[in-house]
Design a protein around this motif. Sequence first.
Motif, PDB file in Angstrom:
ATOM      1  N   ALA A 118       1.849   8.541   2.478  1.00  0.00           N
ATOM      2  CA  ALA A 118       2.117   7.136   2.150  1.00  0.00           C
ATOM      3  C   ALA A 118       2.557   6.366   3.388  1.00  0.00           C
ATOM      4  CB  ALA A 118       3.173   7.052   1.053  1.00  0.00           C
ATOM      5  N   ARG A 161       0.830  -1.214   0.000  1.00  0.00           N
ATOM      6  CA  ARG A 161       0.000   0.000   0.000  1.00  0.00           C
ATOM      7  C   ARG A 161       0.863   1.261   0.000  1.00  0.00           C
ATOM      8  NH1 ARG A 161      -2.752  -2.972   3.828  1.00  0.00           N
ATOM      9  NH2 ARG A 161      -1.886  -1.681   5.487  1.00  0.00           N
ATOM     10  N   TYR A 171       0.529   4.149  -2.709  1.00  0.00           N
ATOM     11  CA  TYR A 171       0.303   5.554  -2.370  1.00  0.00           C
ATOM     12  C   TYR A 171       1.359   6.441  -3.015  1.00  0.00           C
ATOM     13  CZ  TYR A 171      -3.395   5.505   1.197  1.00  0.00           C
ATOM     14  OH  TYR A 171      -4.588   5.424   1.848  1.00  0.00           O
ATOM     15  N   GLY A 217      -0.405   4.183   4.072  1.00  0.00           N
ATOM     16  CA  GLY A 217       0.073   2.982   3.410  1.00  0.00           C
ATOM     17  C   GLY A 217       0.793   2.088   4.387  1.00  0.00           C
TER      18      GLY A 217
END
Length: 179
Positions: free
Chosen positions: A130, A25, A29, A134
Amino acid sequence: MKPNSHSNSERLEQAFDRYYPALFRYFRYRGAEADAANDLASATFERALDNLGSFDPRRSQIQTWLFAIARNLSINHWKAASNHPLAPLDEDMPAPDDPPLEQVVEFTQHREQILSAIQTLDERAREILALKFGGPLTNRQIAGLTGLTESNVGVILYRSLLKLRTLLASDQMEARHDC
């Protein structure tokens, strides 16, 4: 006294199951396509395995150490790529027997709008988002990785999210006017 490398191997193995999705993730991101995000998340664990002897659980949590490695890989990846366009989200499309197509299209458009809005933020804000969403890392962990203070991380997150809400709200208003 050097930490036990066998113990570190076990920690890394457990961390793989726990943090691989978060690393994936994180790279998404940052704008990586799904395949590149998988490659980068895998490379993070490869580099961690190669440097396992340097990990000291007394100095940091394994999650923070992994995201420091991921962050360095991310920096090198974007330097190597002359540009990094938005990743296509077709791999996020559900199977045919999932929700009706209208819902799928709406969901995909919303994700594309969010990723597009994120790309309008400056590099530092994208990095912090992020890591936060993330990762997910705490503000303290992000501060440790980036060299910022915890309060600075919080302010950047707040302002970035405010800007994203504003951008997304204006996109929705434009979409309503276009109909």
